[in-house]
Enzyme design. Structure first.
Site, short mmCIF file in Angstrom:
data_model
loop_
_atom_site.label_atom_id
_atom_site.label_comp_id
_atom_site.label_asym_id
_atom_site.label_seq_id
_atom_site.Cartn_x
_atom_site.Cartn_y
_atom_site.Cartn_z
N TYR A 1 0.86 -1.19 0.00
CA TYR A 1 0.00 0.00 0.00
C TYR A 1 0.89 1.23 0.00
CZ TYR A 1 -3.41 3.49 1.61
OH TYR A 1 -4.21 4.60 1.72
N ASP B 1 9.25 3.16 -0.29
CA ASP B 1 8.20 3.74 0.53
C ASP B 1 8.46 3.32 1.97
OD1 ASP B 1 5.98 4.45 1.93
OD2 ASP B 1 4.53 3.66 0.48
N LYS C 1 4.21 9.21 8.90
CA LYS C 1 3.96 8.58 10.21
C LYS C 1 4.95 9.02 11.30
CE LYS C 1 0.95 5.14 8.30
NZ LYS C 1 1.00 4.35 7.09
#
Ligand SMILES: *Cc1c(COP(=O)(O)O)cnc(C)c1O
Length: 422
Positions: free
Chosen positions: A144, A239, A267
């Protein structure tokens, strides 16, 4: 444990939000029932509107490695906020945060702050296309990368196949340009590269996959991905929105000694406030406006409150011993594994440092296909019974559990004890 107030609040939220939530996985769709409404968090614990408390293993999907309401982060955000919430002009603190990030992840020469992980990956893809003059990208099945159009594509059947949209509203044109490959399958990857090499702008990958449940890269997989992309002039994007600063004070790339061309973070680097960043090789980043012709902008980019929180979070993290986090996670996983084995319940626990998933399957999980062999109904039962015993797990089999520096040995014992009561 009962949740009448959460249930009532959920009914009210349904009036205004599709599915009653502002991000889909919060809706408990894959475990059934209705979501808890959270009132506050402190350390490793969250408290719902009904006054129940839980040991939390979601931790805002990994952002809160320092725990809920970490005092240094709150303090820094508070101080920054008092001087103004946003200026739409540069601040010194952005450069300070960039210096810390570049120092910890040396492949990032230059970077651009954005407000979410999605924005970071989306912008990195556009930049790769602008830099190479090519249109196609390769992503891995089950990874994702936020909800950018080009990235919302899952694999069709077959080993390596052209993408079909994973969401309504994604054009066929865009999904045709997204090629999908199984994780850990270097042969399929090589085939894709050889077939489309001249058209591929970028390959994007989670260097430890954490969005199909945790799936670790097999030995040399990332190295071979790096070699093939280098050979064909393809931009390699790591990522690291989840993995950045998760296993040590840096990225998976340093641990694996791989230098991607671009890296995306989010995050943890915002300490729980909205932030993202993409960055990498100077000659690529210089294509971003205003120095180059790839446009990308943001009213709240480099927001002073988020940047202050990020700086504070990273300053605290720098003093932390990640080995402790790793040992705690290992102890927890060992306890869970022993319990399930003792009860004859087949599970496979995939763990990378403080990131792990209990898959309800006896088979190895190495990609999305094997992850999907897990018994999601059994996960749902596990989820609800643990919740009843005061442990909050991610409401999906295909999400990671996150440990923070605030989870104590006692929390871990309590979690294993909760499982024994299930
Ligand atoms: C969470 C996540 C994103 C998206 O970040 P948002 O801040 O939710 O937009 C991108 N990539 C990975 C690997 C993620 O885990």
């Amino acid at each position: 444990m009962k949740f009448p107030r959460s249930q009532k609040l959920y009914q009210e939220a349904l009036r205004f939000f599709p599915g009653g939530v502002n991000s889909p996985v919060r809706a408990f769709g894959s475990v059934g029932g209705t979501p808890l409404f959270i009132k506050k968090g402190a350390g490793a614990k969250i408290y719902d509107e009904d006054g129940n408390s839980y040991i939390d293993y979601v931790m805002s999907w990994g952002a809160l490695i320092l725990g809920h309401a970490a005092p240094a982060v709150i303090q820094a955000a508070h101080t920054a906020l008092k001087s103004g919430s946003s200026f739409g002009a540069p601040t010194q603190a952005e450069t300070a945060l960039a210096r810390v990030i570049s120092g910890a992840i040396p492949s990032i020469d230059k970077m651009r702050f954005v407000s979410s992980g999605t924005e970071a990956t989306m912008s990195a893809i556009r930049l790769s296309r602008g830099f190479t003059g090519r249109d196609k990208i390769i992503k891995f099945d089950g990874c994702y990368h936020g909800h950018g159009d080009s990235l919302l594509v899952k694999a069709g059947s077959g080993a390596a196949t052209q993408g079909i949209p994973g969401s309504a509203g994604v054009t066929r044109g865009l999904s045709r340009d997204t090629l999908v490959c199984p994780y850990n399958d270097i042969a399929s990857f090589r085939q894709l590269i050889l077939k489309y090499s001249k058209d591929i702008a970028a390959v994007i990958i989670e260097p430890v996959a954490a969005n199909m449940g945790v799936v670790v890269p097999e030995a040399s997989f990332l190295q071979e991905v790096r070699q093939l992309t280098s050979r064909h002039g393809i931009v390699l994007i790591f990522d690291e929105v989840i993995t950045g600063f998760r296993f040590h004070f840096g990225g998976v790339q340093s641990l694996q000694q791989i230098k991607p061309d671009l890296t995306c973070l989010g995050k943890i680097i915002g300490g729980g406030l909205p932030i993202g960043v993409y960055g990498g090789r100077k000659e690529i980043m210089d294509h971003v406006a205003p120095s180059g012709d790839v446009y990308q902008a943001g009213t709240l980019s480099g927001n002073p409150v988020a940047v202050a929180a990020g700086l504070a979070a990273l300053a605290v993290l720098k003093t932390k011993d990640y080995a402790v986090l790793d040992q705690n996670a290992a102890a927890l996983c060992r306890g869970l594994d022993e319990h399930f084995k003792g009860k004859g319940v087949p599970v496979t626990i995939n763990r990378a440092g403080s990131l792990f998933t209990v898959f309800f399957t006896g088979r190895h999980v190495t990609d999305f296909k094997t992850a999907k062999a897990a018994d999601t109904k059994q996960y749902a039962r596990y989820f609800w019974s643990m919740l009843q015993h005061g442990v909050s797990l991610p409401p999906s089999q295909f999400e990671a559990q996150f440990l923070s520096f605030r989870h104590s040995r006692q929390d871990i014992r309590a979690t294993i004890k909760a499982l024994e009561g299930v």
